[in-house]
Design a protein around this motif. Structure first.
Motif, PDB file in Angstrom:
ATOM      1  N   THR A 190       2.035  -4.111  -7.471  1.00 56.30           N
ATOM      2  CA  THR A 190       1.720  -5.541  -7.389  1.00 56.30           C
ATOM      3  C   THR A 190       2.983  -6.389  -7.461  1.00 56.30           C
ATOM      4  O   THR A 190       3.179  -7.314  -6.663  1.00 56.30           O
ATOM      5  N   THR A 191       3.847  -6.087  -8.415  1.00 55.90           N
ATOM      6  CA  THR A 191       5.111  -6.813  -8.522  1.00 55.90           C
ATOM      7  C   THR A 191       5.923  -6.675  -7.239  1.00 55.90           C
ATOM      8  O   THR A 191       6.484  -7.648  -6.721  1.00 55.90           O
ATOM      9  N   PHE A 192       5.957  -5.463  -6.715  1.00 54.43           N
ATOM     10  CA  PHE A 192       6.696  -5.201  -5.481  1.00 54.43           C
ATOM     11  C   PHE A 192       6.091  -5.960  -4.298  1.00 54.43           C
ATOM     12  O   PHE A 192       6.806  -6.633  -3.541  1.00 54.43           O
ATOM     13  N   GLN A 193       4.767  -5.863  -4.138  1.00 53.79           N
ATOM     14  CA  GLN A 193       4.115  -6.452  -2.969  1.00 53.79           C
ATOM     15  C   GLN A 193       4.262  -7.967  -2.944  1.00 53.79           C
ATOM     16  O   GLN A 193       4.546  -8.562  -1.896  1.00 53.79           O
ATOM     17  N   ARG A 194       4.069  -8.594  -4.077  1.00 52.32           N
ATOM     18  CA  ARG A 194       4.206 -10.054  -4.122  1.00 52.32           C
ATOM     19  C   ARG A 194       5.632 -10.480  -3.786  1.00 52.32           C
ATOM     20  O   ARG A 194       5.841 -11.469  -3.071  1.00 52.32           O
ATOM     21  N   GLY A 195       6.591  -9.750  -4.293  1.00 49.91           N
ATOM     22  CA  GLY A 195       7.983 -10.073  -4.012  1.00 49.91           C
ATOM     23  C   GLY A 195       8.299  -9.973  -2.533  1.00 49.91           C
ATOM     24  O   GLY A 195       8.921 -10.870  -1.949  1.00 49.91           O
ATOM     25  N   VAL A 196       7.863  -8.880  -1.912  1.00 53.52           N
ATOM     26  CA  VAL A 196       8.091  -8.680  -0.480  1.00 53.52           C
ATOM     27  C   VAL A 196       7.420  -9.787   0.330  1.00 53.52           C
ATOM     28  O   VAL A 196       7.999 -10.357   1.261  1.00 53.52           O
ATOM     29  N   SER A 197       6.187 -10.105  -0.025  1.00 51.11           N
ATOM     30  CA  SER A 197       5.423 -11.109   0.710  1.00 51.11           C
ATOM     31  C   SER A 197       6.117 -12.461   0.688  1.00 51.11           C
ATOM     32  O   SER A 197       6.203 -13.152   1.714  1.00 51.11           O
ATOM     33  N   ARG A 198       6.629 -12.837  -0.467  1.00 50.38           N
ATOM     34  CA  ARG A 198       7.230 -14.167  -0.608  1.00 50.38           C
ATOM     35  C   ARG A 198       8.580 -14.272   0.094  1.00 50.38           C
ATOM     36  O   ARG A 198       8.913 -15.331   0.635  1.00 50.38           O
ATOM     37  N   ALA A 217       0.835  -1.208   0.000  1.00 49.81           N
ATOM     38  CA  ALA A 217       0.000   0.000   0.000  1.00 49.81           C
ATOM     39  C   ALA A 217       0.866   1.253   0.000  1.00 49.81           C
ATOM     40  O   ALA A 217       0.555   2.241  -0.688  1.00 49.81           O
ATOM     41  N   GLN A 218       1.955   1.242   0.777  1.00 50.41           N
ATOM     42  CA  GLN A 218       2.850   2.395   0.810  1.00 50.41           C
ATOM     43  C   GLN A 218       3.542   2.589  -0.534  1.00 50.41           C
ATOM     44  O   GLN A 218       3.704   3.729  -0.998  1.00 50.41           O
ATOM     45  N   LYS A 219       3.938   1.499  -1.155  1.00 50.21           N
ATOM     46  CA  LYS A 219       4.556   1.585  -2.485  1.00 50.21           C
ATOM     47  C   LYS A 219       3.569   2.192  -3.483  1.00 50.21           C
ATOM     48  O   LYS A 219       3.942   3.067  -4.294  1.00 50.21           O
ATOM     49  N   PHE A 220       2.327   1.745  -3.424  1.00 56.30           N
ATOM     50  CA  PHE A 220       1.289   2.292  -4.293  1.00 56.30           C
ATOM     51  C   PHE A 220       1.120   3.784  -4.047  1.00 56.30           C
ATOM     52  O   PHE A 220       1.044   4.582  -4.991  1.00 56.30           O
ATOM     53  N   ALA A 221       1.080   4.179  -2.775  1.00 52.53           N
ATOM     54  CA  ALA A 221       0.920   5.595  -2.430  1.00 52.53           C
ATOM     55  C   ALA A 221       2.062   6.431  -2.994  1.00 52.53           C
ATOM     56  O   ALA A 221       1.844   7.523  -3.550  1.00 52.53           O
ATOM     57  N   ASP A 222       3.282   5.922  -2.872  1.00 52.07           N
ATOM     58  CA  ASP A 222       4.448   6.657  -3.388  1.00 52.07           C
ATOM     59  C   ASP A 222       4.392   6.788  -4.903  1.00 52.07           C
ATOM     60  O   ASP A 222       4.706   7.853  -5.461  1.00 52.07           O
TER      61      ASP A 222
END
Length: 334
Positions: A264-272, A44-49
């Motif tokens: 999305t690419t960022f969030q999935r990567g962080v999550s995994r 969410a923060q990445k999206f906001a930025d």
């Protein structure tokens, strides 16, 4: 006189431009359930930025983590009413809006996150997001919560029968309730913001969530036993209020869509990456971790098979056929 007319014309032009410019300055309230250090919040923060960069700061995304604006169902209603602009939640919860979303919560449906990506990013996933428009919602894409695992405060769980009799908090979704009741537990549907207190006060014995959620929500403080079951994988739908979306001009809609693709690419990567780290941190926090043998996992699958059959009828035969056909192709036709 000529100068006066020129000045007046200039003033009128300026006045006409000010409301238009002001109208494009927006704040998006982005509400979600997990804490600010969770991969969900990092996405969410990445999206906001990204939105701030792509709109030169005209659109600001304000985050509301930790369920501060209410549980998932309450937040979805707020989006439909236009009082909250955006949320991210387990996609299966949207079965209340379009029944086909229920398939995302089928036990043991996905073997890997990549299988989930292929389904959600493909024609099936896009088709489901389009169905939300009739419900005053707009789907922007899918993030990941990850594989769910079981915790409790009473005893180690090393076999399927050990689950019997435990009061387990579940998502407010019929398939979760049916699944844990089928396993012999007493399923207790409850909004996520109420969960920690319910475990602390022993109103429930346990819950099930991915490692990162268990860690960031500090459940190790009130739960001693963690069992690696990987019984469900949660794609998360990122949705916005249609009322808000329709008020944006096409350029701003594109900015949000592009920002979502990158986030999305960022969030999935962080999550995994964080899933494995979180498991190790939970062990350090004192949780006793056990794993099911392949034979015990087969028992789990057998116990929940009637639940899958029941909910296959609910989501529709064509939906089930389409998803399983996609997965079979990914697995080499096996």
């Amino acid at each position: 006189m000529k100068l006066l007319k020129t000045l007046l014309a200039t003033a009128l032009v300026a006045a006409s431009l000010l409301p238009a410019a002001h109208a494009q300055e927006r704040t998006i309230k982005f509400a979600f359930q997990n804490q600010k250090d969770h991969p969900q919040a990092q996405g969410a923060q990445k999206f906001a930025d990204l939105v701030a960069a792509k709109t030169n700061g005209r659109i600001a995304v304000k985050l509301f983590p930790g369920g501060t604006l209410g549980g998932d169902l309450q937040t979805v209603s707020a989006l439909q009413g236009g009082t909250v602009e955006m949320t991210v939640l387990n996609a299966g919860i949207l079965s209340a809006q379009a029944k086909e979303f229920g398939i995302y919560d089928f036990p043991f449906l996905f073997a890997t996150p990549q299988e989930a990506d292929a389904v959600t990013d493909g024609p099936f996933g896009k088709k489901l997001l389009e169905k939300l428009q009739a419900k005053n919602l707009v789907g922007l894409g899918y993030w990941e919560l990850g594989f769910r695992n079981l915790t409790n405060s009473k005893r180690p769980i090393t076999k399927a029968e050990d689950i019997a009799g435990l009061k387990i908090r579940v998502i407010q979704s019929p398939i979760y309730i049916d699944m844990f009741n089928a396993l012999g537990a007493n399923a207790v549907p409850m909004p996520f913001p109420e969960l920690y207190t319910a475990m602390e006060q022993k109103a429930v014995d346990g819950q099930e969530n991915p490692f990162s959620t268990i860690l960031s929500s500090k459940f190790a403080e009130v739960q001693k036993y963690l069992t690696v079951t990987r019984h469900m994988y949660n794609p998360q739908a990122v949705i916005v209020s249609k009322k808000f979306w329709d008020s944006l001009n096409p350029a701003d809609q594109k900015a949000l869509t592009d920002a979502m693709a990158e986030a999305t690419t960022f969030q999935r990567g962080v999550s995994r990456v964080q899933a494995n780290v979180a498991l190790e941190d939970l062990k350090k926090a004192g949780m006793q971790v056990s794993e099911f043998s392949p034979a015990e996992l087969d028992k789990l699958r057998a116990k929940v098979k009637p639940v899958v059959e029941k909910h296959s009828e609910k989501v529709g035969a064509e939906t089930v056929k389409e998803v399983y056909a996609t997965l079979a192709k990914l697995r080499g036709g096996k």
